[in-house]
Structure formats: C-alpha cells, structure tokens
Write a protein that holds these residues in place. Structure first.
Motif, PDB file in Angstrom:
ATOM      1  N   UNK A  22      12.189  10.725  -2.878  1.00 56.50           N
ATOM      2  CA  UNK A  22      11.638   9.487  -3.440  1.00 56.50           C
ATOM      3  C   UNK A  22      12.002   8.272  -2.604  1.00 56.50           C
ATOM      4  N   UNK A  23      13.275   8.128  -2.281  1.00 63.63           N
ATOM      5  CA  UNK A  23      13.710   6.967  -1.494  1.00 63.63           C
ATOM      6  C   UNK A  23      13.086   7.005  -0.100  1.00 63.63           C
ATOM      7  N   UNK A  24      13.126   8.161   0.539  1.00 64.07           N
ATOM      8  CA  UNK A  24      12.529   8.292   1.873  1.00 64.07           C
ATOM      9  C   UNK A  24      11.034   8.034   1.853  1.00 64.07           C
ATOM     10  N   UNK A  25      10.369   8.555   0.825  1.00 61.83           N
ATOM     11  CA  UNK A  25       8.925   8.356   0.709  1.00 61.83           C
ATOM     12  C   UNK A  25       8.546   6.904   0.499  1.00 61.83           C
ATOM     13  N   UNK A  26       9.291   6.218  -0.365  1.00 64.26           N
ATOM     14  CA  UNK A  26       9.014   4.800  -0.620  1.00 64.26           C
ATOM     15  C   UNK A  26       9.275   3.972   0.641  1.00 64.26           C
ATOM     16  N   UNK A  27      10.394   4.247   1.314  1.00 62.89           N
ATOM     17  CA  UNK A  27      10.709   3.513   2.546  1.00 62.89           C
ATOM     18  C   UNK A  27       9.674   3.785   3.637  1.00 62.89           C
ATOM     19  N   UNK A  28       9.279   5.038   3.791  1.00 58.03           N
ATOM     20  CA  UNK A  28       8.277   5.386   4.802  1.00 58.03           C
ATOM     21  C   UNK A  28       6.926   4.758   4.464  1.00 58.03           C
TER      22      UNK A  28
END
Length: 185
Positions: A22-28
């Motif tokens: 989730x965090x990686x996806x939102x940041x990406x």
C-alpha cells in the motif's frame, strides 16, 4: 506455542506485507503522477507509459487495500439492522456476515486466479511498457484471498472468544449494555 499465537504472528506478517504494498503503491502512484504532470506542463511531453503505470498501481492499491480494510474493520458496512441488535444475536449476525463474505471472496479469488493464469498463458503484455498483464493483475486473486482469510479469522475470533470482534484484531467499539427495560437481544 498455542495456535492463536501462530495466527497472530502470521497475521502481523501479512499485515506488514500489505502495508508495504500500500505505501509503496501510493508513493509510486504519486511519483508517476507528479512526474507526468511536471513533464507535461514544463516540457510539453509526457512520461511514456504513465497511464499504464497509474492503472497498475491503482489495481495493486485497491486489492491490497481490500484485505487491509477487512483486517482493520474499515470496510464499507451497512449496519442499520446490525446496530439495533445486542448480545448473542448481534454476534451471530456478524459471524454469518463474516462467513458469507469469506465464501464470496474465496469464490471470486478462484475465478480471478483462473483469469490471471489465462493471461499468463496467453502472454499478453501492456501496450506501452510491455509489462506482462498477469503481473499487473496478480494482486487481484491474492487480495481477494487475503480478504477471505481475514473474514474467516473474524468468524473464528467471534466463535472462539467472548465479546464481539469486528475483525481478527479489532474488538467491537460500539458494544453497549442495554439500558433499564430495554431487551437484551
């Protein structure tokens, strides 16, 4: 070590994995969107494959978020009837909803897996970046399956412990003792 401890450890590990996605996806997603906007406004060009990446990140965020929302009891719920109930009837309804939701998500994850496997065998790729379509959609059966597991754990928690739990980790916050003269059902 009792089975409950293993479940807690496994649950925490899966939660960390979901949080990273989730965090990686939102940041990406933010990075691609911001970069694409800056390129378009400052240089008059766009990032190649930005729309494909945005779509893939949204799919991953959505289906990783499904399991995470169920784990934290933050999913959409229609509770008009549920909120009127108390005690064992309220708990029984929650167990019934959890078992039904788990069954539906297991069913959907099966068909999502079949779809992902068919796209893998077909060798389809995205147009601009040639990303395998199966990789873009691999999170769908995984997210549905993990959501089903979370609903199953919710049912198990409610059947094996006192009190009402909206999820494996979250105890019911709205439990109220009926006032004088109010029925306890």
């Amino acid at each position: 070590m009792p089975a409950g401890n293993y479940l807690h450890r496994l649950d925490r590990g899966v939660e960390r994995f979901e949080s990273i996605i989730l965090a990686g996806g939102v940041l990406a997603l933010a990075a691609v969107s911001i970069t694409n906007t800056l390129l378009r406004n400052l240089l008059g060009t766009t990032l190649p494959g930005a729309s494909e990446l945005t779509e893939i990140f949204m799919i991953w965020i959505t289906f990783a978020g499904l399991a995470y929302a169920v784990r934290r009891a933050r999913h959409i719920a229609m509770t008009a009837l549920y909120d009127q109930l108390r005690g064992i009837i309220r708990k029984a309804l929650l167990v019934t909803i959890s078992v039904g939701s788990a069954a539906l998500l297991f069913y959907l994850s099966y068909f999502a897996l079949i779809y992902v496997l068919s796209t893998y065998q077909g060798g389809r790729t995205t147009t601009a970046l040639s990303i395998p379509v199966w990789a873009a959609y691999a999170i769908v059966p995984a997210g549905l399956f993990l959501g089903a597991i979370q609903y199953s754990l919710t049912a198990w928690r409610n059947l094996s412990t006192a009190g009402i739990h909206r999820s494996f980790q979250e105890r019911e916050r709205y439990e109220q003792e009926p006032s004088e003269g109010e029925p306890k059902w």
